[in-house]
Design an enzyme around this catalytic site. Structure first.
Site: not given
Length: 340
Positions: A131, A188
């Site tokens: 990150d 979903c």
């Protein structure tokens, strides 16, 4: 056992729960996807996304000598229901990943140990990322077979659910790539339906400007009043779309004790957080990812939550900050007082 399988065993022994390999150029559609995202200004104030598009969109350009990318996953699965705190409007909701130590430091040290082993075995070069560089970890992780990017754009796994961090090891070693992850969201829409701010224009697309994680962590200055109301008591990040995912029934327990939630960060009283000055803020969040947003943005978020609480007993707490030297804090305090 070949080098790749030995590397897998080493990674798992260091605490990672999933391992996969892809080529740096495994996702050729990345540059165009990123270009559209930035052109639509969905990155908001995150200028660093636009500034390093060439590297972010093309991992092979980040380090041309790299031949393989090793992607690793480390679970931080909560032991409590992260949505429960939303029912207590006088308490603060802090994203699960930020309820203890900063994962950047923990994962990076683990990556370096695995990377050093690979260097010793293969005589190669490595670079590790958590990150902290222009690396699009989620598409690379899907290409490496760790899972797939769900409709909420986060990575999902049949084996791990959605509660895990990603780390990357770029290496000059030639490792056989794994098969790419296959999308398993089906019909979903739980993650899309639960989003408080309608941050998903379409399935598999995120407008960061409406995402509570972005608003509470990356966005500088006042947040629009329409979105403040929708933030509820979420003061750092948001777990709603992750928590709603049915695949979490397969989530595995976190092995790293430093991810276990601190008692004082599971559902802290808003009134205790609003009064933190800079020194107290830094002391309370030393070693936490929360520290990086600074006291002013943090207290701004707390005041939005106080304004949304409907709790008149918190009005005095907000009123005491209406003349705060930080403009975003004083603005949020006046808004909270008016709301209460």
């Amino acid at each position: 056992m070949g080098l790749k399988e030995q590397l897998r065993e080493k990674a798992l022994s260091e605490g990672f729960a999933s391992f996969g390999v892809c080529r740096p150029d495994a996702v050729p559609e990345l540059p165009e996807r990123l270009k559209i995202f930035v052109e639509q200004e969905r990155h908001g104030q995150m200028a660093w996304i636009a500034d390093r598009m060439a590297w972010r969109g093309d991992p092979s350009a980040l380090w041309p000598d790299a031949k393989s990318v090793v992607m690793l996953a480390e679970p931080y699965t909560p032991t409590h229901d992260p949505l429960e705190v939303l029912e207590h409007s006088d308490r603060a909701a802090i994203s699960v990943y930020a309820q203890n130590r900063d994962y950047h430091d923990i994962v990076k040290k683990r990556l370096k140990r695995v990377g050093r082993w690979l260097v010793d075995q293969a005589g190669c070069e490595i670079k590790v990322f958590v990150d902290t560089a222009p690396v699009m970890e989620k598409p690379l992780a899907q290409a490496a077979g760790l899972g797939w990017q769900g409709k909420h754009t986060n990575l999902l796994s049949r084996d791990l659910g959605s509660w895990f961090f990603l780390g990357a090891i770029f290496t000059t070693a030639e490792l056989t790539p794994d098969a790419s992850g296959i999308e398993n969201c089906g019909s979903c829409t739980a993650c899309l339906d639960i989003c408080p701010t309608d941050a998903f224009p379409e399935p598999y697309q995120l407008d960061a400007r409406r995402c509570i994680s972005y608003l509470t962590i990356e966005h500088k200055g006042p947040v629009s009043e329409e979105l403040r109301e929708r933030m509820g008591n979420r003061i750092y990040g948001c777990d709603d779309c992750l928590a709603a995912c049915p695949w979490n029934k397969f989530a595995v327990e976190a092995q790293e004790v430093r991810y276990a939630a601190r008692d004082d960060l599971v559902a802290p009283p808003l009134k205790d957080l609003a009064v933190l000055d800079d020194t107290a803020f830094r002391e309370k969040f030393s070693g936490s990812p929360i520290k990086r947003i600074g006291r002013d943005r943090f207290v701004r978020n707390v005041l939005y939550a106080i304004g949304n609480s409907g709790d008149a007993s918190l009005k005095a707490t907000a009123a005491a900050l209406t003349e705060d030297t930080a403009p975003e804090v004083s603005d949020a305090a006046r808004w909270a007082v008016e709301r209460l």
